[in-house]
Design a protein around this motif. Structure first.
Motif, PDB file in Angstrom:
ATOM      1  N   ARG A  51      -3.728   5.505  -3.854  1.00  0.00           N
ATOM      2  CA  ARG A  51      -3.999   4.468  -2.863  1.00  0.00           C
ATOM      3  C   ARG A  51      -4.544   3.204  -3.530  1.00  0.00           C
ATOM      4  O   ARG A  51      -5.549   3.230  -4.243  1.00  0.00           O
ATOM      5  CB  ARG A  51      -5.021   5.007  -1.868  1.00  0.00           C
ATOM      6  CG  ARG A  51      -5.340   4.091  -0.712  1.00  0.00           C
ATOM      7  CD  ARG A  51      -4.460   4.347   0.461  1.00  0.00           C
ATOM      8  NE  ARG A  51      -4.919   3.544   1.611  1.00  0.00           N
ATOM      9  CZ  ARG A  51      -4.355   3.542   2.794  1.00  0.00           C
ATOM     10  NH1 ARG A  51      -3.306   4.310   3.020  1.00  0.00           N
ATOM     11  NH2 ARG A  51      -4.807   2.795   3.771  1.00  0.00           N
TER      12      ARG A  51
ATOM     13  N   GLU B 228      -7.398  -2.750   5.537  1.00  0.00           N
ATOM     14  CA  GLU B 228      -6.589  -1.682   4.965  1.00  0.00           C
ATOM     15  C   GLU B 228      -5.468  -1.283   5.909  1.00  0.00           C
ATOM     16  O   GLU B 228      -5.619  -1.346   7.130  1.00  0.00           O
ATOM     17  CB  GLU B 228      -7.444  -0.449   4.688  1.00  0.00           C
ATOM     18  CG  GLU B 228      -8.305  -0.522   3.453  1.00  0.00           C
ATOM     19  CD  GLU B 228      -8.797   0.859   3.062  1.00  0.00           C
ATOM     20  OE1 GLU B 228      -7.986   1.808   3.042  1.00  0.00           O
ATOM     21  OE2 GLU B 228     -10.001   0.984   2.760  1.00  0.00           O
TER      22      GLU B 228
ATOM     23  N   ARG C 122      -6.362   7.897   2.462  1.00  0.00           N
ATOM     24  CA  ARG C 122      -7.278   6.895   1.924  1.00  0.00           C
ATOM     25  C   ARG C 122      -8.007   7.374   0.672  1.00  0.00           C
ATOM     26  O   ARG C 122      -8.432   6.560  -0.147  1.00  0.00           O
ATOM     27  CB  ARG C 122      -8.307   6.490   2.989  1.00  0.00           C
ATOM     28  CG  ARG C 122      -7.694   5.801   4.193  1.00  0.00           C
ATOM     29  CD  ARG C 122      -8.770   5.363   5.174  1.00  0.00           C
ATOM     30  NE  ARG C 122      -8.203   5.033   6.475  1.00  0.00           N
ATOM     31  CZ  ARG C 122      -7.686   3.855   6.780  1.00  0.00           C
ATOM     32  NH1 ARG C 122      -7.685   2.880   5.881  1.00  0.00           N
ATOM     33  NH2 ARG C 122      -7.194   3.639   7.993  1.00  0.00           N
ATOM     34  N   ASP C 123      -8.172   8.688   0.525  1.00  0.00           N
ATOM     35  CA  ASP C 123      -8.871   9.217  -0.642  1.00  0.00           C
ATOM     36  C   ASP C 123      -7.918   9.699  -1.726  1.00  0.00           C
ATOM     37  O   ASP C 123      -8.332  10.333  -2.699  1.00  0.00           O
ATOM     38  CB  ASP C 123      -9.821  10.345  -0.237  1.00  0.00           C
ATOM     39  CG  ASP C 123      -9.103  11.525   0.418  1.00  0.00           C
ATOM     40  OD1 ASP C 123      -7.870  11.442   0.635  1.00  0.00           O
ATOM     41  OD2 ASP C 123      -9.774  12.540   0.721  1.00  0.00           O
TER      42      ASP C 123
ATOM     43  N   SER D 127      -5.981   0.624  -2.142  1.00  0.00           N
ATOM     44  CA  SER D 127      -7.275   0.231  -1.598  1.00  0.00           C
ATOM     45  C   SER D 127      -8.412   1.061  -2.172  1.00  0.00           C
ATOM     46  O   SER D 127      -9.522   0.547  -2.350  1.00  0.00           O
ATOM     47  CB  SER D 127      -7.264   0.333  -0.070  1.00  0.00           C
ATOM     48  OG  SER D 127      -6.925   1.637   0.360  1.00  0.00           O
ATOM     49  N   LEU D 128      -8.174   2.322  -2.479  1.00  0.00           N
ATOM     50  CA  LEU D 128      -9.215   3.148  -3.089  1.00  0.00           C
ATOM     51  C   LEU D 128      -9.588   2.598  -4.455  1.00  0.00           C
ATOM     52  O   LEU D 128     -10.774   2.479  -4.795  1.00  0.00           O
ATOM     53  CB  LEU D 128      -8.735   4.601  -3.212  1.00  0.00           C
ATOM     54  CG  LEU D 128      -9.724   5.560  -3.887  1.00  0.00           C
ATOM     55  CD1 LEU D 128     -11.000   5.691  -3.069  1.00  0.00           C
ATOM     56  CD2 LEU D 128      -9.073   6.941  -4.090  1.00  0.00           C
TER      57      LEU D 128
ATOM     58  N   GLU E 232      -3.344   5.235   7.323  1.00  0.00           N
ATOM     59  CA  GLU E 232      -2.939   6.350   6.482  1.00  0.00           C
ATOM     60  C   GLU E 232      -2.105   7.337   7.308  1.00  0.00           C
ATOM     61  O   GLU E 232      -2.133   7.302   8.543  1.00  0.00           O
ATOM     62  CB  GLU E 232      -4.159   7.049   5.897  1.00  0.00           C
ATOM     63  CG  GLU E 232      -5.037   7.729   6.930  1.00  0.00           C
ATOM     64  CD  GLU E 232      -6.221   8.439   6.306  1.00  0.00           C
ATOM     65  OE1 GLU E 232      -6.167   8.768   5.117  1.00  0.00           O
ATOM     66  OE2 GLU E 232      -7.200   8.679   7.040  1.00  0.00           O
TER      67      GLU E 232
ATOM     68  N   GLU F 209       0.840  -1.186   0.000  1.00  0.00           N
ATOM     69  CA  GLU F 209       0.000   0.000   0.000  1.00  0.00           C
ATOM     70  C   GLU F 209       0.875   1.235   0.000  1.00  0.00           C
ATOM     71  O   GLU F 209       1.920   1.281   0.669  1.00  0.00           O
ATOM     72  CB  GLU F 209      -0.934   0.007   1.218  1.00  0.00           C
ATOM     73  CG  GLU F 209      -1.937   1.142   1.233  1.00  0.00           C
ATOM     74  CD  GLU F 209      -2.787   1.182  -0.034  1.00  0.00           C
ATOM     75  OE1 GLU F 209      -2.326   1.783  -1.044  1.00  0.00           O
ATOM     76  OE2 GLU F 209      -3.898   0.608  -0.025  1.00  0.00           O
TER      77      GLU F 209
END
Length: 258
Positions: A89, A111, A84-85, A91-92, A114, A79
């Motif tokens: 990322r 996750e 997160r946004d 995972s996003l 961050e 990662e």
């Protein structure tokens, strides 16, 4: 089983889109086989354009509605240590492609932290601790039913880059990565022992710029210099590639039936 680990097979499709569809079909078939009798499936995801394409194809596949997603846990091989946004990322990307489109419980999506929540070192330690919650008597991490990996033109997998110390570490599950040769500079990554404890390692790569790395990985190059060469599932190790990436692959390595 050790003999199976040594065998690396290649599945080829003409285009990236056809490849994504084939991998998604195999992925859902495997999940269905794993969960239909109530067994839990741990899955390790990857970022990149093909990682997202496979998950998007899985979300659109009719078989997705037949999976008991409450039995599936999602992790990431690496990662980027960004918000997160942030578009970088992994995972996003995975959430947009699949996870937000299926009824998977929030607690099944694992996750990394961050920035602002933890330091980079704390985030790596916390991810290792989370893996350990699902570990076995043999190892402090789960055995992934499927571990997806992208492969860079330099042969890197996850955030294990050529000729860097992280690729040779065997006494940790998760590592912080600083000064990554590919931006962003700070990341966390699973180590080779975690990846290689997976039942199936599926490496998905497309494009002529990946042909050399694929050829070296199949030829048994040093994993320190070509990390993809060191990725091995306990049951299957499959390279899913398009025709452009397969230009240096020996025909006897190509699996026409998988």
């Amino acid at each position: 089983m050790e003999q199976a680990r040594a065998v690396k097979t290649v599945v080829v499709e003409p285009t990236p889109a056809e490849l994504a569809d084939r991998v998604a079909d195999r992925f859902l078939t495997r999940l269905r086989a794993r969960t239909r009798d109530g067994r839990v499936a741990h899955v390790c995801l990857t970022g990149g354009s093909m990682g997202g394409a496979v998950l998007a194809a899985a979300a659109e596949h009719p078989r997705a509605a037949k999976i008991d997603w409450s039995l599936v846990h999602f992790w990431w091989g690496d990662e980027r240590f960004v918000a997160r946004d942030d578009a970088d990322r992994n995972s996003l990307q995975s959430r947009r492609a699949l996870l937000d489109r299926i009824p998977v419980p929030a607690e099944n999506v694992h996750e990394a932290a961050e920035p602002g929540e933890m330091t980079l070192d704390e985030a790596a330690a916390a991810y290792a601790a989370e893996l350990a919650r699902y570990g076995t008597d043999e190892r402090p991490w789960p055995s992934f039913a499927v571990c997806f990996l992208g492969v860079g033109p330099d042969g890197h997998i996850a955030s294990l880059f050529p000729d860097r110390p992280e690729v040779t570490v065997t006494d940790a599950a998760v590592l912080p990565v600083r000064d990554s040769p590919k931006p962003p500079p700070e990341r966390i990554t699973l180590t080779r022992p975690v990846i290689n404890a997976s039942k199936r390692v599926w490496l998905v790569l497309t494009g002529a710029d990946k042909a050399s790395a694929l050829g070296l990985a199949l030829a048994g190059a040093s994993y320190a210099s070509v990390p993809a060469a060191g990725a091995k599932g306990r049951r299957r190790t499959v390279f899913f590639v398009d025709e452009a990436a397969a230009s240096e692959v020996s025909p006897d390595l190509i699996d026409l039936d998988y």
